[in-house]
Design an enzyme around this catalytic site. Structure first.
Site, PDB file in Angstrom:
ATOM      1  CG  HIS A 149      -1.996   1.094   1.027  1.00 54.48           C
ATOM      2  ND1 HIS A 149      -1.753   2.399   1.390  1.00 54.48           N
ATOM      3  CD2 HIS A 149      -3.227   1.077   0.477  1.00 54.48           C
ATOM      4  CE1 HIS A 149      -2.819   3.132   1.080  1.00 54.48           C
ATOM      5  NE2 HIS A 149      -3.721   2.356   0.536  1.00 54.48           N
ATOM      6  CB  VAL A 207      -8.570  -7.185   1.026  1.00 50.16           C
ATOM      7  CG1 VAL A 207      -9.014  -7.590   2.412  1.00 50.16           C
ATOM      8  CG2 VAL A 207      -8.488  -5.687   0.917  1.00 50.16           C
ATOM      9  CG  HIS A 211      -5.073   0.441  -3.560  1.00 52.23           C
ATOM     10  ND1 HIS A 211      -5.058   1.646  -4.222  1.00 52.23           N
ATOM     11  CD2 HIS A 211      -5.250   0.738  -2.251  1.00 52.23           C
ATOM     12  CE1 HIS A 211      -5.216   2.625  -3.341  1.00 52.23           C
ATOM     13  NE2 HIS A 211      -5.334   2.103  -2.147  1.00 52.23           N
TER      14      HIS A 211
END
Ligand code: CO
Length: 268
Positions: A149, A207, A211
Site C-alpha cells: 500500500h 485484501v 488497489h
C-alpha cells in the site's frame, strides 16, 4: 473468584466487497478462532466509511474498535487481545494504539495490542517464508512485482527493509507501493536493468481490493499492468490478498500468541 472472560478483537480496515471480506478477512478470523478455543473472537473495522456503507447498503452492522471494546467491557471481559490485520505499523496502527490506550485504565485486567505482520527484524524473514508459498518458481528472467500500500508515515520504510531481506533471500521479487516509496516508476527502471521479460503482479496487502483490482490489474491506461505491457513486458496478475494465504493466518495467530504471553515489543 472472578471467572476469566477472554476475548480477541481482530481489527481490519475493512472492505465493502462481500466476497473479498469472506476470502481475506473472515477466513483469518475463523482460523484465529480455531487456534484459541478459550477466547471469544470478534471483528471490528477501522474504516468508518466502510462501516457506514455496509450498514446503509447491506444492513450489516460492524463495530469500530472503540465500540467493540466498550461492548467487551460492558460484558465483563477480563482479558482482551487486540490483533490488527495490518501489514506495517503505520498510521492505522498508531490510531488503533490510541483507541486501545483509552481502555488501559483498568477497564480490563489484561489488555494487549498485537503486532502487525512487519514489526521486528525477525518478522521480515517470516513474512517472506509465508509469501514463498504463493510465489511462482524463482527465475532470473521473470520477476514478481509486489504492490504494497505505502504510506506517508515513517513506517513506510518497512517496504524498503522487506526489499532488502528479499534480496538477502535471493528472490527475484521487487517491492513497490501505490501510495508510498518505492514508487512504480522505480520498478520499470529495475526491470529493464535486469533484462526481465515476464512480470507477475501481486498485491502485498491483506485484501485484493480496489488497489489490486484497479490500480494494479485493470485494463485502464494507467494501471500497472497496462503500463508494463506498453513497455513490452509479458504481464501476469495474481489477484489474491495475503488474507487468502493460510501461511499469513499463521503469522497473525503467532502474533496473538505473542500478545497473550506478553512477548510483544509494543507496550501500551
Ligand atoms: Co489506499
Amino acid at each position: 473468584m472472578k471467572i476469566a472472560k477472554k476475548g480477541i478483537l481482530v481489527t481490519s480496515f475493512g472492505t465493502s466487497y462481500a466476497d473479498t471480506r469472506e476470502a481475506c478477512i473472515d477466513s483469518v478470523v475463523k482460523n484465529i478462532d480455531k487456534a484459541f478455543p478459550d477466547y471469544d473472537v470478534r471483528l471490528a473495522f477501522t474504516s468508518q466509511i466502510i462501516i457506514n456503507k455496509l450498514a446503509k447498503r447491506d444492513n450489516i452492522k460492524i463495530d469500530n474498535p472503540e465500540e467493540a471494546l466498550i461492548k467487551m467491557q460492558e460484558e465483563g471481559f477480563t482479558e482482551v487481545i487486540v490483533q490488527p490485520l495490518l501489514i506495517i505499523p503505520g498510521e492505522e496502527y498508531t490510531d488503533l494504539e490510541k483507541v486501545v490506550k483509552k481502555f488501559n485504565d483498568g477497564a480490563f485486567e489484561k489488555l494487549v495490542l498485537g503486532e502487525p505482520v512487519l514489526y521486528g527484524i525477525e518478522d521480515y524473514k517470516i513474512a517472506i517464508e509465508a509469501l514463498r508459498t504463493q510465489l511462482p518458481p524463482n527465475s532470473d528472467k521473470d520477476a514478481v512485482v509486489l504492490m504494497g500500500h505505502g504510506s506517508e508515515h515513517y513506517a513506510n520504510a518497512c517496504y524498503c527493509c522487506l526489499q532488502s531481506v528479499i534480496e538477502d533471500e535471493g528472490l527475484n521479487v521487487i517491492v513497490s507501493t501505490v501510495e508510498g516509496y518505492p514508487s512504480f516508476k522505480k520498478v520499470i527502471t529495475k526491470l529493464k536493468k535486469q533484462n526481465i521479460k515476464e512480470v507477475t503482479l501481486m498485491p502485498f496487502m491483506l485484501v485484493a481490493g480496489d488497489h489490486a483490482k484497479n490500480d494494479m490489474a485493470s485494463n485502464e491506461d494507467d494501471s500497472w499492468k497496462s503500463i508494463l505491457k506498453k513497455e513490452g513486458f509479458i504481464v501476469k496478475t495474481y489477484l489474491h490478498g495475503l488474507g487468502e494465504n493460510e501461511a499469513f493466518h499463521k503469522i497473525y495467530i503467532n502474533n496473538v500468541q505473542k500478545a497473550i504471553e506478553g512477548r510483544t515489543k509494543v507496550k501500551l
